[in-house]
Scaffold this active site. Structure first.
Site, PDB file in Angstrom:
ATOM      1  N   GLY A   4       0.575  -1.325   0.215  1.00 54.46           N
ATOM      2  CA  GLY A   4       0.115   0.043   0.301  1.00 54.46           C
ATOM      3  C   GLY A   4       0.688   1.059   0.143  1.00 54.46           C
ATOM      4  O   GLY A   4       1.959   1.232  -0.771  1.00 54.46           O
ATOM      5  N   SER A   5       0.641   2.583   0.615  1.00 52.36           N
ATOM      6  CA  SER A   5       0.877   3.350   0.474  1.00 52.36           C
ATOM      7  C   SER A   5       2.046   3.372   1.532  1.00 52.36           C
ATOM      8  O   SER A   5       3.321   4.600   0.791  1.00 52.36           O
ATOM      9  CB  SER A   5      -0.541   4.768   0.598  1.00 52.36           C
ATOM     10  OG  SER A   5      -1.144   5.224   0.098  1.00 52.36           O
ATOM     11  N   ILE A   6       1.771   2.819   1.922  1.00 49.24           N
ATOM     12  CA  ILE A   6       3.725   3.027   3.066  1.00 49.24           C
ATOM     13  C   ILE A   6       4.663   2.691   2.707  1.00 49.24           C
ATOM     14  O   ILE A   6       6.004   2.729   2.727  1.00 49.24           O
ATOM     15  CB  ILE A   6       3.148   1.721   4.259  1.00 49.24           C
ATOM     16  CG1 ILE A   6       4.617   1.730   5.249  1.00 49.24           C
ATOM     17  CG2 ILE A   6       3.100   0.515   3.953  1.00 49.24           C
ATOM     18  CD1 ILE A   6       3.691   3.280   6.742  1.00 49.24           C
TER      19      ILE A   6
END
Length: 113
Positions: A59-61
């Protein structure tokens, strides 16, 4: 690493419950040894048990992690931003412009579609 595994077994399930995360694969490398295991399930609707080989969607992490890695490599002198990227970063910081306002091919980014 039995002690490390016991510590993970006692801490990770509580952390998952506290943060309402259905599952996680955890790996720790220490003194040339690796301890890897999984906890919980992959998804609450379609639960499949998690183990050390479970693949999760990134994900965005991942951008945050990549930024931290780039920062460390710069601190170590292994990586240097090109002059355009360096100037762009300074301009954004001083003007408060959006981080996506300027891009360089040498910076990690997510293409806009």
């Amino acid at each position: 690493m039995p002690d490390l595994r016991a510590r993970l077994d006692s801490a990770v399930p509580d952390l998952l419950a506290e943060h309402r995360v259905p599952g996680a694969a955890v790996g720790v490398a220490l003194d040339g040894r690796i301890c890897a295991t999984g906890y919980g399930v992959t998804h609450v609707v379609h639960p499949i048990g998690v183990d050390e080989n479970t693949l999760f969607q990134v994900g965005s992490i991942s951008r945050t992690l990549l930024g931290a890695v780039i920062g460390r490599l710069m601190e170590q002198g292994v990586l240097e931003l090109d002059p355009v990227a360096r100037s762009s970063a300074r301009t954004r910081a001083s003007t408060g412009a959006s981080p996506c306002a300027t891009r360089s091919p040498h910076l990690a980014s997510t293409p806009r579609t």
